[in-house]
Design a protein around this motif. Structure first.
Motif, PDB file in Angstrom:
ATOM      1  N   GLU A   2       5.870  43.259 -49.511  1.00  0.00           N
ATOM      2  CA  GLU A   2       6.250  43.965 -48.308  1.00  0.00           C
ATOM      3  C   GLU A   2       7.426  44.903 -48.590  1.00  0.00           C
ATOM      4  O   GLU A   2       8.372  44.536 -49.280  1.00  0.00           O
ATOM      5  CB  GLU A   2       6.643  42.936 -47.259  1.00  0.00           C
ATOM      6  CG  GLU A   2       6.848  43.510 -45.898  1.00  0.00           C
ATOM      7  CD  GLU A   2       7.068  42.407 -44.901  1.00  0.00           C
ATOM      8  OE1 GLU A   2       8.160  42.372 -44.330  1.00  0.00           O
ATOM      9  OE2 GLU A   2       6.158  41.593 -44.716  1.00  0.00           O
ATOM     10  N   LYS A   3       7.346  46.112 -48.044  1.00  0.00           N
ATOM     11  CA  LYS A   3       8.424  47.074 -48.248  1.00  0.00           C
ATOM     12  C   LYS A   3       9.624  46.715 -47.396  1.00  0.00           C
ATOM     13  O   LYS A   3       9.490  46.254 -46.278  1.00  0.00           O
ATOM     14  CB  LYS A   3       7.958  48.475 -47.874  1.00  0.00           C
ATOM     15  CG  LYS A   3       6.943  49.060 -48.797  1.00  0.00           C
ATOM     16  CD  LYS A   3       6.631  50.468 -48.369  1.00  0.00           C
ATOM     17  CE  LYS A   3       5.573  51.085 -49.232  1.00  0.00           C
ATOM     18  NZ  LYS A   3       5.252  52.436 -48.791  1.00  0.00           N
ATOM     19  N   ARG A   4      10.807  46.947 -47.962  1.00  0.00           N
ATOM     20  CA  ARG A   4      12.052  46.740 -47.231  1.00  0.00           C
ATOM     21  C   ARG A   4      12.696  48.097 -47.003  1.00  0.00           C
ATOM     22  O   ARG A   4      12.559  49.001 -47.810  1.00  0.00           O
ATOM     23  CB  ARG A   4      13.003  45.860 -48.032  1.00  0.00           C
ATOM     24  CG  ARG A   4      12.538  44.435 -48.160  1.00  0.00           C
ATOM     25  CD  ARG A   4      13.526  43.593 -48.949  1.00  0.00           C
ATOM     26  NE  ARG A   4      14.909  43.736 -48.532  1.00  0.00           N
ATOM     27  CZ  ARG A   4      15.470  43.038 -47.527  1.00  0.00           C
ATOM     28  NH1 ARG A   4      14.752  42.184 -46.860  1.00  0.00           N
ATOM     29  NH2 ARG A   4      16.745  43.208 -47.224  1.00  0.00           N
ATOM     30  N   LEU A   5      13.388  48.203 -45.906  1.00  0.00           N
ATOM     31  CA  LEU A   5      14.113  49.428 -45.597  1.00  0.00           C
ATOM     32  C   LEU A   5      15.538  49.037 -45.229  1.00  0.00           C
ATOM     33  O   LEU A   5      15.821  48.648 -44.101  1.00  0.00           O
ATOM     34  CB  LEU A   5      13.435  50.184 -44.451  1.00  0.00           C
ATOM     35  CG  LEU A   5      14.025  51.549 -44.114  1.00  0.00           C
ATOM     36  CD1 LEU A   5      13.975  52.462 -45.337  1.00  0.00           C
ATOM     37  CD2 LEU A   5      13.270  52.175 -42.969  1.00  0.00           C
ATOM     38  N   GLU A   6      16.415  49.107 -46.222  1.00  0.00           N
ATOM     39  CA  GLU A   6      17.804  48.714 -46.014  1.00  0.00           C
ATOM     40  C   GLU A   6      18.601  49.910 -45.530  1.00  0.00           C
ATOM     41  O   GLU A   6      18.339  51.047 -45.908  1.00  0.00           O
ATOM     42  CB  GLU A   6      18.395  48.196 -47.320  1.00  0.00           C
ATOM     43  CG  GLU A   6      17.708  46.953 -47.837  1.00  0.00           C
ATOM     44  CD  GLU A   6      18.252  46.491 -49.171  1.00  0.00           C
ATOM     45  OE1 GLU A   6      19.153  47.165 -49.709  1.00  0.00           O
ATOM     46  OE2 GLU A   6      17.789  45.466 -49.665  1.00  0.00           O
ATOM     47  N   ARG A  38       8.368  52.462 -44.118  1.00  0.00           N
ATOM     48  CA  ARG A  38       7.982  51.069 -44.295  1.00  0.00           C
ATOM     49  C   ARG A  38       6.508  50.833 -44.025  1.00  0.00           C
ATOM     50  O   ARG A  38       5.883  50.012 -44.676  1.00  0.00           O
ATOM     51  CB  ARG A  38       8.859  50.185 -43.416  1.00  0.00           C
ATOM     52  CG  ARG A  38       8.823  48.756 -43.825  1.00  0.00           C
ATOM     53  CD  ARG A  38       9.928  47.937 -43.264  1.00  0.00           C
ATOM     54  NE  ARG A  38      10.172  48.201 -41.862  1.00  0.00           N
ATOM     55  CZ  ARG A  38      11.164  47.674 -41.183  1.00  0.00           C
ATOM     56  NH1 ARG A  38      11.992  46.869 -41.780  1.00  0.00           N
ATOM     57  NH2 ARG A  38      11.336  47.943 -39.924  1.00  0.00           N
ATOM     58  N   ARG A  40       4.788  49.410 -41.481  1.00  0.00           N
ATOM     59  CA  ARG A  40       4.289  48.235 -40.768  1.00  0.00           C
ATOM     60  C   ARG A  40       3.650  48.654 -39.450  1.00  0.00           C
ATOM     61  O   ARG A  40       4.002  49.671 -38.862  1.00  0.00           O
ATOM     62  CB  ARG A  40       5.429  47.275 -40.458  1.00  0.00           C
ATOM     63  CG  ARG A  40       6.026  46.606 -41.649  1.00  0.00           C
ATOM     64  CD  ARG A  40       7.100  45.643 -41.193  1.00  0.00           C
ATOM     65  NE  ARG A  40       7.825  45.101 -42.322  1.00  0.00           N
ATOM     66  CZ  ARG A  40       8.978  44.482 -42.223  1.00  0.00           C
ATOM     67  NH1 ARG A  40       9.551  44.328 -41.040  1.00  0.00           N
ATOM     68  NH2 ARG A  40       9.579  44.018 -43.294  1.00  0.00           N
ATOM     69  N   ASP A  43       6.228  48.883 -36.683  1.00  0.00           N
ATOM     70  CA  ASP A  43       7.023  50.114 -36.717  1.00  0.00           C
ATOM     71  C   ASP A  43       6.260  51.264 -36.070  1.00  0.00           C
ATOM     72  O   ASP A  43       6.829  52.064 -35.336  1.00  0.00           O
ATOM     73  CB  ASP A  43       7.395  50.472 -38.153  1.00  0.00           C
ATOM     74  CG  ASP A  43       8.298  49.438 -38.781  1.00  0.00           C
ATOM     75  OD1 ASP A  43       9.049  48.780 -38.045  1.00  0.00           O
ATOM     76  OD2 ASP A  43       8.237  49.276 -40.017  1.00  0.00           O
ATOM     77  N   PHE A  94      16.224  47.897 -39.172  1.00  0.00           N
ATOM     78  CA  PHE A  94      16.528  47.983 -40.601  1.00  0.00           C
ATOM     79  C   PHE A  94      16.796  46.603 -41.169  1.00  0.00           C
ATOM     80  O   PHE A  94      17.319  45.722 -40.494  1.00  0.00           O
ATOM     81  CB  PHE A  94      17.740  48.884 -40.828  1.00  0.00           C
ATOM     82  CG  PHE A  94      17.497  50.313 -40.439  1.00  0.00           C
ATOM     83  CD1 PHE A  94      16.760  51.142 -41.258  1.00  0.00           C
ATOM     84  CD2 PHE A  94      17.985  50.821 -39.252  1.00  0.00           C
ATOM     85  CE1 PHE A  94      16.527  52.452 -40.911  1.00  0.00           C
ATOM     86  CE2 PHE A  94      17.761  52.129 -38.888  1.00  0.00           C
ATOM     87  CZ  PHE A  94      17.025  52.952 -39.715  1.00  0.00           C
ATOM     88  N   ASP A  95      16.464  46.422 -42.431  1.00  0.00           N
ATOM     89  CA  ASP A  95      16.720  45.170 -43.125  1.00  0.00           C
ATOM     90  C   ASP A  95      18.171  45.152 -43.602  1.00  0.00           C
ATOM     91  O   ASP A  95      18.747  46.186 -43.930  1.00  0.00           O
ATOM     92  CB  ASP A  95      15.786  45.019 -44.324  1.00  0.00           C
ATOM     93  CG  ASP A  95      14.332  44.953 -43.909  1.00  0.00           C
ATOM     94  OD1 ASP A  95      14.052  44.281 -42.896  1.00  0.00           O
ATOM     95  OD2 ASP A  95      13.489  45.581 -44.571  1.00  0.00           O
ATOM     96  N   ARG A  96      18.716  43.961 -43.684  1.00  0.00           N
ATOM     97  CA  ARG A  96      20.080  43.834 -44.196  1.00  0.00           C
ATOM     98  C   ARG A  96      20.075  44.086 -45.701  1.00  0.00           C
ATOM     99  O   ARG A  96      19.146  43.692 -46.404  1.00  0.00           O
ATOM    100  CB  ARG A  96      20.604  42.436 -43.913  1.00  0.00           C
ATOM    101  CG  ARG A  96      20.889  42.223 -42.462  1.00  0.00           C
ATOM    102  CD  ARG A  96      21.585  40.882 -42.253  1.00  0.00           C
ATOM    103  NE  ARG A  96      22.001  40.720 -40.890  1.00  0.00           N
ATOM    104  CZ  ARG A  96      21.239  40.227 -39.927  1.00  0.00           C
ATOM    105  NH1 ARG A  96      20.004  39.855 -40.191  1.00  0.00           N
ATOM    106  NH2 ARG A  96      21.688  40.118 -38.695  1.00  0.00           N
ATOM    107  N   THR A  98      20.556  43.554 -49.509  1.00  0.00           N
ATOM    108  CA  THR A  98      20.578  42.348 -50.333  1.00  0.00           C
ATOM    109  C   THR A  98      21.655  42.485 -51.402  1.00  0.00           C
ATOM    110  O   THR A  98      21.993  43.585 -51.827  1.00  0.00           O
ATOM    111  CB  THR A  98      19.218  42.115 -51.011  1.00  0.00           C
ATOM    112  OG1 THR A  98      18.881  43.270 -51.782  1.00  0.00           O
ATOM    113  CG2 THR A  98      18.140  41.870 -49.982  1.00  0.00           C
TER     114      THR A  98
END
Length: 118
Positions: A2-6, A38, A40, A43, A94-96, A98
């Motif tokens: 899965e793609k992340r978008l930070e 992303r 999804r 989205d 948005f993703d946190r 990492t």
């Protein structure tokens, strides 16, 4: 995978300012950015809902008489949707970031009084 978008706080706040600064007319732009990056289904659903919100809002304003009882309802709907968009952009979309591992691990410390290094 899965793609992340930070995104950092500056980017999140900038997208929220765009939505509020354009008085809701460009609220769909950050959600299009997220949907393209992303990909999804949720989205794309958020993008479609805010695009529909803008289309309905502009149509509602253009067909509304000069003054009427719908002014308060329109204002409440407008503020509620912009608050929802701002909260989504700040906390949910948005993703946190990492923690990225360092290449060589943590810095090594010598014993107290060690004369040959940091």
């Amino acid at each position: 995978m899965e793609k992340r978008l930070e995104a950092g706080w500056f980017q999140r706040i900038a997208w929220s300012v765009l939505a509020w600064g354009s008085m809701g007319l460009l609220v769909w732009v950050p959600f299009l950015y997220v949907a393209i990056r992303r990909g999804r289904g949720s989205d794309w659903g958020a993008f479609a809902s805010f695009t529909l919100f803008d289309c309905v809002l502009v149509t509602w304003i253009s067909l509304m008489p000069e003054e009427g009882a719908d002014d308060a309802l329109l204002g409440l709907v407008f503020i509620a949707c912009l608050l929802a968009a701002a909260l989504m952009l700040l906390f949910a979309v948005f993703d946190r970031p990492t923690a990225r591992p360092t290449a060589y691990g943590p810095a090594q410390q010598g014993p107290y009084g060690y004369p040959y290094g940091p």
